[in-house]
Write a protein that holds these residues in place. Structure first.
Motif, PDB file in Angstrom:
ATOM      1  N   GLY A  67      36.583  -3.730  43.726  1.00 32.97           N
ATOM      2  CA  GLY A  67      35.976  -2.543  43.614  1.00 32.97           C
ATOM      3  C   GLY A  67      35.414  -2.197  42.137  1.00 32.97           C
ATOM      4  N   VAL A  68      36.283  -2.373  41.231  1.00 31.75           N
ATOM      5  CA  VAL A  68      35.789  -2.393  39.686  1.00 31.75           C
ATOM      6  C   VAL A  68      34.335  -3.255  39.383  1.00 31.75           C
ATOM      7  CG1 VAL A  68      36.241  -3.084  37.262  1.00 31.75           C
ATOM      8  CG2 VAL A  68      37.849  -1.824  38.804  1.00 31.75           C
ATOM      9  N   CYS A  69      34.375  -4.411  39.927  1.00 32.51           N
ATOM     10  CA  CYS A  69      33.645  -5.320  39.764  1.00 32.51           C
ATOM     11  C   CYS A  69      32.279  -4.945  40.764  1.00 32.51           C
ATOM     12  CB  CYS A  69      33.957  -6.637  40.487  1.00 32.51           C
ATOM     13  SG  CYS A  69      35.101  -7.594  39.271  1.00 32.51           S
ATOM     14  N   GLY A 111      28.827  -4.223  38.817  1.00 30.20           N
ATOM     15  CA  GLY A 111      27.711  -5.414  39.086  1.00 30.20           C
ATOM     16  C   GLY A 111      28.157  -6.804  38.612  1.00 30.20           C
ATOM     17  N   LEU A 112      29.372  -6.826  38.626  1.00 32.42           N
ATOM     18  CA  LEU A 112      30.005  -8.358  38.323  1.00 32.42           C
ATOM     19  C   LEU A 112      30.336  -9.011  39.481  1.00 32.42           C
ATOM     20  CD1 LEU A 112      32.800  -6.894  35.782  1.00 32.42           C
ATOM     21  CD2 LEU A 112      30.443  -7.678  35.231  1.00 32.42           C
ATOM     22  N   LEU A 168      33.481 -10.286  41.741  1.00 31.98           N
ATOM     23  CA  LEU A 168      33.356  -9.503  42.927  1.00 31.98           C
ATOM     24  C   LEU A 168      33.540 -10.347  44.357  1.00 31.98           C
ATOM     25  CD1 LEU A 168      32.786  -6.777  44.809  1.00 31.98           C
ATOM     26  CD2 LEU A 168      30.292  -7.432  44.503  1.00 31.98           C
ATOM     27  N   ASN A 169      32.547 -11.436  44.325  1.00 29.79           N
ATOM     28  CA  ASN A 169      32.830 -12.393  45.549  1.00 29.79           C
ATOM     29  C   ASN A 169      34.295 -12.890  45.651  1.00 29.79           C
ATOM     30  OD1 ASN A 169      30.041 -11.493  46.180  1.00 29.79           O
ATOM     31  ND2 ASN A 169      29.363 -13.222  45.084  1.00 29.79           N
ATOM     32  N   ARG A 185      46.670  -5.344  46.661  1.00 30.90           N
ATOM     33  CA  ARG A 185      46.102  -3.944  46.001  1.00 30.90           C
ATOM     34  C   ARG A 185      45.523  -4.467  44.946  1.00 30.90           C
ATOM     35  NH1 ARG A 185      50.581  -1.129  48.012  1.00 30.90           N
ATOM     36  NH2 ARG A 185      51.735  -1.791  46.219  1.00 30.90           N
ATOM     37  N   ALA A 186      45.972  -5.286  43.952  1.00 28.42           N
ATOM     38  CA  ALA A 186      45.433  -5.630  42.813  1.00 28.42           C
ATOM     39  C   ALA A 186      43.991  -6.357  42.832  1.00 28.42           C
ATOM     40  CB  ALA A 186      46.238  -6.746  41.783  1.00 28.42           C
ATOM     41  N   ALA A 187      43.731  -7.173  43.827  1.00 32.58           N
ATOM     42  CA  ALA A 187      42.671  -8.018  44.177  1.00 32.58           C
ATOM     43  C   ALA A 187      41.716  -6.952  44.491  1.00 32.58           C
ATOM     44  CB  ALA A 187      42.861  -9.249  45.294  1.00 32.58           C
TER      45      ALA A 187
END
Length: 120
Positions: free
Chosen positions: A64-66, A70-71, A75-76, A57-59
């Motif tokens: 999602g935030v990234c 646009g991080l 994100l990857n 869930r944390a990952a």
């Protein structure tokens, strides 16, 4: 350091997020709030206690935030970790979590450098 330089330093896609949020002010507001999000600490704690459901869930939240901000680099790596943990622990989860940690530290370091240079 400009906001664009901050994005370059953290492996982000400034143009993508500008297209979505439409102003530097909004991008800055949400990028600075990123450091207040507790998902990374939850990821660390969950991996340490072998609670892979919470780690997933944390990952997934970090991913999602990234995506919204646009991080790209973070994100990857968080996306790869999220998939590795989707159905519980997998052998590659530990090394992927380490990569997320490095990418997270790079991201936070760039944001802090931006804050310092902007006097925020």
């Amino acid at each position: 350091m400009t906001l664009q330089e901050c994005y370059a330093a953290m492996g982000g896609n400034y143009e993508e997020v500008l297209g979505r949020l439409r102003s530097d002010r909004l991008i800055q507001k949400f990028v600075l709030k990123f450091m207040d999000d507790g998902s990374y600490q939850l990821l660390l704690d969950s991996m340490a206690s072998q609670n892979y459901e919470d780690a997933f869930r944390a990952a997934h939240t970090i991913k999602g935030v990234c995506q919204n901000l646009g991080l790209t680099r973070l994100l990857n790596s968080s996306g790869q970790l999220s998939e590795a943990l989707r159905h519980g622990y997998t052998p590659e989860a530990d090394s992927l979590a380490e990569q997320v940690g490095r990418d997270y530290q790079d991201t936070v370091g760039a944001i802090r450098a931006f804050q310092a240079s902007a006097g925020i």
